[in-house]
Enzyme design. Structure first.
Site, PDB file in Angstrom:
ATOM      1  N   ASN A 101     -81.129  -6.201  10.018  1.00  0.00           N
ATOM      2  CA  ASN A 101     -80.374  -5.883   8.676  1.00  0.00           C
ATOM      3  C   ASN A 101     -80.507  -7.691   8.460  1.00  0.00           C
ATOM      4  O   ASN A 101     -79.281  -8.034   9.025  1.00  0.00           O
ATOM      5  CB  ASN A 101     -78.971  -5.639   9.523  1.00  0.00           C
ATOM      6  CG  ASN A 101     -78.340  -5.535   7.677  1.00  0.00           C
ATOM      7  OD1 ASN A 101     -78.517  -5.860   7.205  1.00  0.00           O
ATOM      8  ND2 ASN A 101     -76.573  -5.409   8.173  1.00  0.00           N
ATOM      9  N   ILE A 102     -80.978  -7.754   7.608  1.00  0.00           N
ATOM     10  CA  ILE A 102     -80.509  -9.172   7.451  1.00  0.00           C
ATOM     11  C   ILE A 102     -80.286  -9.488   5.891  1.00  0.00           C
ATOM     12  O   ILE A 102     -80.479  -8.431   4.877  1.00  0.00           O
ATOM     13  CB  ILE A 102     -82.196  -9.753   7.191  1.00  0.00           C
ATOM     14  CG1 ILE A 102     -83.190  -9.424   8.027  1.00  0.00           C
ATOM     15  CG2 ILE A 102     -81.981 -11.748   6.462  1.00  0.00           C
ATOM     16  CD1 ILE A 102     -82.987 -11.289   9.324  1.00  0.00           C
ATOM     17  N   CYS A 126     -83.561 -20.534  15.184  1.00  0.00           N
ATOM     18  CA  CYS A 126     -83.017 -19.144  15.453  1.00  0.00           C
ATOM     19  C   CYS A 126     -83.283 -19.487  16.681  1.00  0.00           C
ATOM     20  O   CYS A 126     -83.386 -20.787  17.643  1.00  0.00           O
ATOM     21  CB  CYS A 126     -83.292 -18.146  14.852  1.00  0.00           C
ATOM     22  SG  CYS A 126     -85.630 -17.460  14.993  1.00  0.00           S
TER      23      CYS A 126
END
Length: 191
Positions: A101-102, A126
């Site tokens: 889920n971005i 990241c």
């Protein structure tokens, strides 16, 4: 320029050794995992650590965008503070498919930081510099009007065997229209 008298040909040699002080004469520059230049003033990588500090210093960063939700490690946080580098943290969970889920709004906010040249040079990272970073860079490429096949090729080059169809779908469907009023100062966006 140097003339090779044995065969009469001219060969060029340039001294590319960076100038150094006595303090950094022994310093080794180690880039973070998956490091690359995205565009002028924009870089990407995996999570930097103390082994990368010398390399990061050579970039003369003003900002770092971290896409991980975990608290920033103290040594790296202290390094950023000591070097006047501003940290922008946009916590996106690093989930695996099919639970990826971005969040659109988080990517939009991170894009605003990237588009503001006052934050350049900026490093986007990241944990491994693959998925979350790949999604943000993919959205930058869309703003630069790259064709989707080139955007996906770049994403896959960094994600390797772990490329996610859901990330590529996110990049394809991300609405960049509201960002069109932001000035693009990237090298490949100028026409």
């Amino acid at each position: 320029m140097k003339l090779d008298s044995s065969n009469g040909q001219v060969s060029f040699a340039a001294d590319v050794t960076p100038p150094h002080d006595a303090d950094d004469a022994e310093e080794i520059f180690v880039p973070p995992l998956n490091f690359a230049m995205v565009d002028n003033g924009i870089f990407r990588s995996g999570f930097p650590d103390s082994a990368n500090f010398g390399f990061l210093k050579s970039l003369r960063l003003r900002s770092v965008i971290c896409l991980c939700p975990e608290p920033y490690p103290q040594p790296t946080s202290e390094y950023l503070k000591a070097n006047g580098i501003r940290l922008y943290q946009f916590g996106i969970d690093g989930c695996k498919e099919p639970f990826v889920n971005i969040p659109d709004d988080t990517i939009r906010e991170a894009l605003k930081v990237v588009l503001d040249v006052r934050n350049h040079p900026v490093l986007i990272h990241c944990k491994r510099g693959k998925h979350r970073t790949g999604c943000l860079v993919g959205c930058i490429r869309r703003l630069q009007r790259w064709c989707l096949s080139s955007v996906f090729d770049e994403y896959q080059r960094f994600a390797g065997a772990k490329a996610r169809v859901s990330d590529q779908r996110f990049i394809e469907l991300f609405d960049i229209s509201y960002l069109k009023h932001h000035p693009l100062s990237f090298s490949c966006s100028r026409k």
